[in-house]
Design a protein around this motif. Sequence first.
Motif, PDB file in Angstrom:
ATOM      1  N   GLU A  90       5.120   1.573  15.981  1.00  0.00           N
ATOM      2  CA  GLU A  90       6.175   2.023  15.078  1.00  0.00           C
ATOM      3  C   GLU A  90       5.633   2.589  13.763  1.00  0.00           C
ATOM      4  N   VAL A  91       4.314   2.551  13.606  1.00  0.00           N
ATOM      5  CA  VAL A  91       3.738   3.042  12.350  1.00  0.00           C
ATOM      6  C   VAL A  91       3.508   4.548  12.474  1.00  0.00           C
ATOM      7  N   ARG A  92       4.240   5.294  11.667  1.00  0.00           N
ATOM      8  CA  ARG A  92       4.142   6.755  11.721  1.00  0.00           C
ATOM      9  C   ARG A  92       2.981   7.266  10.889  1.00  0.00           C
ATOM     10  N   TRP A  93       2.749   6.636   9.759  1.00  0.00           N
ATOM     11  CA  TRP A  93       1.654   7.055   8.889  1.00  0.00           C
ATOM     12  C   TRP A  93       1.279   5.898   7.995  1.00  0.00           C
ATOM     13  N   GLU A  94       0.134   6.004   7.392  1.00  0.00           N
ATOM     14  CA  GLU A  94      -0.328   4.929   6.516  1.00  0.00           C
ATOM     15  C   GLU A  94      -1.091   5.532   5.352  1.00  0.00           C
ATOM     16  N   VAL A  95      -0.966   4.867   4.213  1.00  0.00           N
ATOM     17  CA  VAL A  95      -1.758   5.258   3.044  1.00  0.00           C
ATOM     18  C   VAL A  95      -2.289   3.983   2.411  1.00  0.00           C
ATOM     19  N   GLY A  96      -3.066   4.147   1.372  1.00  0.00           N
ATOM     20  CA  GLY A  96      -3.628   2.970   0.730  1.00  0.00           C
ATOM     21  C   GLY A  96      -4.846   2.484   1.491  1.00  0.00           C
ATOM     22  N   ALA A  97      -5.378   1.380   1.037  1.00  0.00           N
ATOM     23  CA  ALA A  97      -6.613   0.852   1.606  1.00  0.00           C
ATOM     24  C   ALA A  97      -6.346   0.017   2.860  1.00  0.00           C
ATOM     25  N   GLN A  98      -7.384  -0.153   3.676  1.00  0.00           N
ATOM     26  CA  GLN A  98      -7.313  -1.090   4.795  1.00  0.00           C
ATOM     27  C   GLN A  98      -7.409  -2.496   4.224  1.00  0.00           C
ATOM     28  N   VAL A  99      -6.460  -3.353   4.612  1.00  0.00           N
ATOM     29  CA  VAL A  99      -6.435  -4.684   4.007  1.00  0.00           C
ATOM     30  C   VAL A  99      -6.732  -5.812   4.996  1.00  0.00           C
ATOM     31  N   ALA A 100      -6.683  -5.518   6.285  1.00  0.00           N
ATOM     32  CA  ALA A 100      -6.976  -6.572   7.261  1.00  0.00           C
ATOM     33  C   ALA A 100      -7.257  -5.948   8.627  1.00  0.00           C
ATOM     34  N   VAL A 101      -8.029  -6.675   9.434  1.00  0.00           N
ATOM     35  CA  VAL A 101      -8.287  -6.253  10.815  1.00  0.00           C
ATOM     36  C   VAL A 101      -7.956  -7.422  11.734  1.00  0.00           C
ATOM     37  N   PHE A 102      -7.096  -7.182  12.696  1.00  0.00           N
ATOM     38  CA  PHE A 102      -6.764  -8.209  13.685  1.00  0.00           C
ATOM     39  C   PHE A 102      -7.409  -7.825  15.016  1.00  0.00           C
ATOM     40  N   ARG A 103      -8.102  -8.798  15.621  1.00  0.00           N
ATOM     41  CA  ARG A 103      -8.762  -8.522  16.894  1.00  0.00           C
ATOM     42  C   ARG A 103      -7.982  -9.148  18.038  1.00  0.00           C
ATOM     43  N   GLY A 104      -7.849  -8.348  19.103  1.00  0.00           N
ATOM     44  CA  GLY A 104      -7.076  -8.828  20.246  1.00  0.00           C
ATOM     45  C   GLY A 104      -7.967  -9.114  21.430  1.00  0.00           C
ATOM     46  N   GLY A 105      -7.437  -8.911  22.648  1.00  0.00           N
ATOM     47  CA  GLY A 105      -8.168  -9.235  23.867  1.00  0.00           C
ATOM     48  C   GLY A 105      -9.187  -8.161  24.218  1.00  0.00           C
ATOM     49  N   HIS A 106     -10.013  -8.465  25.218  1.00  0.00           N
ATOM     50  CA  HIS A 106     -10.996  -7.503  25.689  1.00  0.00           C
ATOM     51  C   HIS A 106     -10.447  -6.732  26.876  1.00  0.00           C
ATOM     52  N   ASN A 107     -10.731  -5.452  26.902  1.00  0.00           N
ATOM     53  CA  ASN A 107     -10.321  -4.620  28.026  1.00  0.00           C
ATOM     54  C   ASN A 107     -11.142  -5.023  29.255  1.00  0.00           C
ATOM     55  N   ALA A 108     -10.466  -5.273  30.385  1.00  0.00           N
ATOM     56  CA  ALA A 108     -11.130  -5.782  31.582  1.00  0.00           C
ATOM     57  C   ALA A 108     -12.152  -4.798  32.124  1.00  0.00           C
ATOM     58  N   ILE A 109     -11.926  -3.514  31.919  1.00  0.00           N
ATOM     59  CA  ILE A 109     -12.820  -2.512  32.489  1.00  0.00           C
ATOM     60  C   ILE A 109     -13.946  -2.145  31.527  1.00  0.00           C
ATOM     61  N   THR A 110     -13.573  -1.785  30.315  1.00  0.00           N
ATOM     62  CA  THR A 110     -14.601  -1.332  29.362  1.00  0.00           C
ATOM     63  C   THR A 110     -15.258  -2.487  28.619  1.00  0.00           C
ATOM     64  N   GLY A 111     -14.598  -3.627  28.596  1.00  0.00           N
ATOM     65  CA  GLY A 111     -15.133  -4.757  27.857  1.00  0.00           C
ATOM     66  C   GLY A 111     -14.912  -4.639  26.362  1.00  0.00           C
ATOM     67  N   GLN A 112     -14.272  -3.546  25.933  1.00  0.00           N
ATOM     68  CA  GLN A 112     -14.037  -3.344  24.508  1.00  0.00           C
ATOM     69  C   GLN A 112     -12.910  -4.234  23.998  1.00  0.00           C
ATOM     70  N   GLN A 113     -13.117  -4.736  22.806  1.00  0.00           N
ATOM     71  CA  GLN A 113     -12.094  -5.578  22.200  1.00  0.00           C
ATOM     72  C   GLN A 113     -11.110  -4.701  21.434  1.00  0.00           C
ATOM     73  N   SER A 114      -9.823  -4.968  21.650  1.00  0.00           N
ATOM     74  CA  SER A 114      -8.818  -4.194  20.913  1.00  0.00           C
ATOM     75  C   SER A 114      -8.756  -4.700  19.480  1.00  0.00           C
ATOM     76  N   GLN A 115      -8.396  -3.811  18.593  1.00  0.00           N
ATOM     77  CA  GLN A 115      -8.223  -4.253  17.213  1.00  0.00           C
ATOM     78  C   GLN A 115      -7.154  -3.432  16.520  1.00  0.00           C
ATOM     79  N   ILE A 116      -6.513  -4.074  15.577  1.00  0.00           N
ATOM     80  CA  ILE A 116      -5.481  -3.407  14.788  1.00  0.00           C
ATOM     81  C   ILE A 116      -5.896  -3.470  13.323  1.00  0.00           C
ATOM     82  N   VAL A 117      -5.991  -2.296  12.713  1.00  0.00           N
ATOM     83  CA  VAL A 117      -6.362  -2.220  11.296  1.00  0.00           C
ATOM     84  C   VAL A 117      -5.088  -2.024  10.474  1.00  0.00           C
TER      85      VAL A 117
END
Length: 185
Positions: free
Chosen positions: A29-56
């Motif tokens: 639902e986030v159309r745009w963002e301004v200002g500084a990055q204030v937090a990073v949330f890490r989620g699960g790992h992708n079963a295929i790539t092994g990459q961890q999802s994250q939300i900034v």
Amino acid sequence: MKVLKLSAQGLPQSWISLEQAVIHYASDEVRWEVGAQVAVFRGGHNAITGQQSQIVINSIIGTKGVPRINPFMQRPGLTNAKLFARDRNVCAYCGGHFHEEELTREHIIPFAQNGIDTWMNVVTACRPCNHRKSSRTPEQAGMPLLYTPYVPSLWEDFILRNRRILADQMEFLMAHLPQSSRLHG
Ligand SMILES: [Zn+2]
């Protein structure tokens, strides 16, 4: 710390928690963002790539959806905390600067003379001045106002209602204030 949530058009909607912000990001639902990055949330790992999802999370986000607040309809609610912030903790009668506990909401035209509880009829006053003025108008009491009351704009209201505004959020909100606002001082 709060994230400033705006409508997609850039009008302030609310101060939200980081957790609430994550939900907006996760729901796309986030159309745009301004200002500084204030937090990073890490989620699960992708079963295929092994990459961890994250939300900034950014400090200011524009979200899609129907805006809850119409700036032309809105009158900011009156609270002591916001009143004292509007008046910068300065007593309207003696000009002294006080801590919040020593301040009162003073009705310019007193209740006893049919004064009402609105932004335009209230100023910040220290306890002794409020007591001395009593149920009289400033004219009757011989206590002229050192500054005049005003109704905060929607943008100013967002500044007044958050005690811990980040620098970039403050800059964003201040850019929309009229020159007449006391917060410029
Ligand atoms: Zn005073």
